[in-house]
Design a protein around this motif. Sequence first.
Motif, mmCIF file in Angstrom:
data_model
loop_
_atom_site.group_PDB
_atom_site.id
_atom_site.type_symbol
_atom_site.label_atom_id
_atom_site.label_comp_id
_atom_site.label_asym_id
_atom_site.label_seq_id
_atom_site.Cartn_x
_atom_site.Cartn_y
_atom_site.Cartn_z
ATOM 1 N N GLU A 52 0.836 -1.213 0.000
ATOM 2 C CA GLU A 52 0.000 0.000 0.000
ATOM 3 C C GLU A 52 0.866 1.258 0.000
ATOM 4 O OE1 GLU A 52 -3.492 2.126 2.728
ATOM 5 O OE2 GLU A 52 -2.838 0.072 3.163
ATOM 6 N N ARG A 56 0.898 4.080 -2.911
ATOM 7 C CA ARG A 56 0.645 5.489 -2.571
ATOM 8 C C ARG A 56 1.763 6.379 -3.118
ATOM 9 N NH1 ARG A 56 -0.873 4.857 2.013
ATOM 10 N NH2 ARG A 56 -3.035 5.600 1.911
ATOM 11 N N ILE A 74 -5.785 4.309 -4.690
ATOM 12 C CA ILE A 74 -4.888 3.454 -3.897
ATOM 13 C C ILE A 74 -5.649 2.253 -3.362
ATOM 14 C CG2 ILE A 74 -3.510 3.329 -1.771
ATOM 15 C CD1 ILE A 74 -2.874 6.352 -2.262
ATOM 16 N N ARG A 75 -6.844 2.491 -2.766
ATOM 17 C CA ARG A 75 -7.632 1.401 -2.193
ATOM 18 C C ARG A 75 -8.011 0.378 -3.263
ATOM 19 N NH1 ARG A 75 -9.976 5.601 0.832
ATOM 20 N NH2 ARG A 75 -11.728 5.734 -0.630
ATOM 21 N N VAL A 78 -4.978 -1.797 -4.138
ATOM 22 C CA VAL A 78 -4.665 -2.717 -3.047
ATOM 23 C C VAL A 78 -5.689 -3.852 -3.000
ATOM 24 C CG1 VAL A 78 -4.474 -2.976 -0.536
ATOM 25 C CG2 VAL A 78 -3.430 -0.997 -1.683
#
Length: 616
Positions: A52, A56, A74-75, A78
């Motif tokens: 992560e 980022r 980002i989420r 991931v």
Amino acid sequence: MLTEDLTRSGLNLIAQAISIFDADLRLAVCNRPYQAMFDLPDALTETGARFEDTIRHLVLRGEYGPQDDPETAIRERVAQARTFQPHYMERLRADGRWISVEGAPLSQGGWIAVYTDISQIKRQEELLRARSEELSELVLAHAERLSEANRALAATNAALEEARRIATESESRTRQVTAMVPAHIAHMDRDYCYSFSNNQISAIFPGAGASILGRSGEDVLGAETFARIRPHMDRAISGQPQVFEISHPPSGRRIRIALTPDQSGRGAYILSTDVTAEVQSREALAHAAKRAIAAQVTSGMAHDFGNLLTIILGLQSRLARADLAPPQAEDVQATLAAAKRGVTLLDGISALTGARDHRPQPVDLRELLGDLAAMTRPTLGPDIRLTIAEDIPEGRLMLDPGALQDALLNLILNARDALQGRGEIHVTARAAGRWLELCITDSGPGFSPEALKRGTEPFFTTKGGQGSGLGLSMVYDQIKLAGGTMRLANKGGAEVTIRLPWRDATPLLVLLAEDDPNIRAATREMLLAQGHAVIEAENLAEAKRLADLPGLSLILSDLQLGDGSGAELADAPLPLVLMTALPPDAAQRSALTVPVLTKPFDEAELAMALMKVTDD
């Protein structure tokens, strides 16, 4: 640490960028091209760095182009990584260079990603397109798609190869586990042929070969055994799970078989386990419970009944000596016969309720059967023919001769009563694998259905008032005590089959250590009578010097020798049996870890002790 350094050094020699993240999405290992390609700080290339944090860093630096909501981007990336799915993609980076990303999951969790700079390939493709006056746009498009497909195919092949490796390892582990299970696990197809086996069939079905794949169940197990299994197999193939038990005729084992239908309809899976000990324990418990009830009912009466019989026999004996008229004299003789029969019944009750010992010793079975014939023929009458046949190897067997002769005598007399004065009785003895098989048959009417079911129960009889119902029950108990089996059947007439464990009375070379010359001589005679050879030692020191003689089988030593303890001979690489007159609760015996014979002992007790230690 050395292995990790070697791994990193090897990966650094590869031109492509490589990263491996574990199941928690933490960096396990990467190479220098990975850091150089994405211009990552050292913190993001160290073991344990979070995926992560890397994403980022790349998103905020613009690696994936402008983002309206960086945190959402980002989420999403991931979450996509956590699915651990194989993938291949090509993307244009913010600096104008093209890379291909090829990812594959790992069997331990996590995934490996390989990043390849394909900018040169893309420039060549653009150049071809720009100079393609002689090439149609269609050909170029196909060439470009083919190039991309080839790269995707290479990634897919790598994923498939990893999947194949994982499947192979999984299959290998499965085979190893099934091979360790103390049961036979197999698959049989619709043609009753084995298509899988964990190679444990011979441990469950003695005599079956280890190589059974492609062979039929009848070929592997024999026609008689498979005939018992086939109806259940037919039902399993049709989709009905089966659990049942059979007796394996060649070995006498009790086998529990579970059949599970193959969901693809191609046959059934088989799980076979040896439950002989379980069944014997179950039968023994049931039989012991019946015997306990019988003993409880009869033991209280036996004492008083014995006293009454004593009085009756005494009075009738006095009357028999008197000068009575013939009718009264006949009544006295009849009363005496009835009283003596009562004594016989009391003996049977005593045998039923009393403790039993199994006392094996070396026995010449041919001689025992000869004595049995000589003993029983006079009691059978002129019109009953007794034949005894044997097919056994030369040599003596470890048997309890008294118990075995009593059992056979009981069965022969039962057959005599069933024949009612005319017919034939056959006794056969043969070696049957690990068993001695004794079969007693007669030409009479055979067992009734109830007798086949209840024949071994105490006090069950089909003779009305003429039978005690103890004969078959006592035979059953004697055979079970010896570790054998007994089966009742009808084949023309009645048939009783006894199986006893086959134990050869193997001659041993025994080192006898005893400081008392009289006891040493008596023990030596017992050993010689059993067919063993003996080397004697008068004390501990002499026994220690002789303990390494080649060919020695075991050491038989007094516990208290004049110059030390016979327990010191336990250091020798031979089985040790100690002898002592000390009681079992004596302190000197409590710490001993070897068999101990309590003096005085007889030949049967000595033979039993030697058999136990040599069997172990």
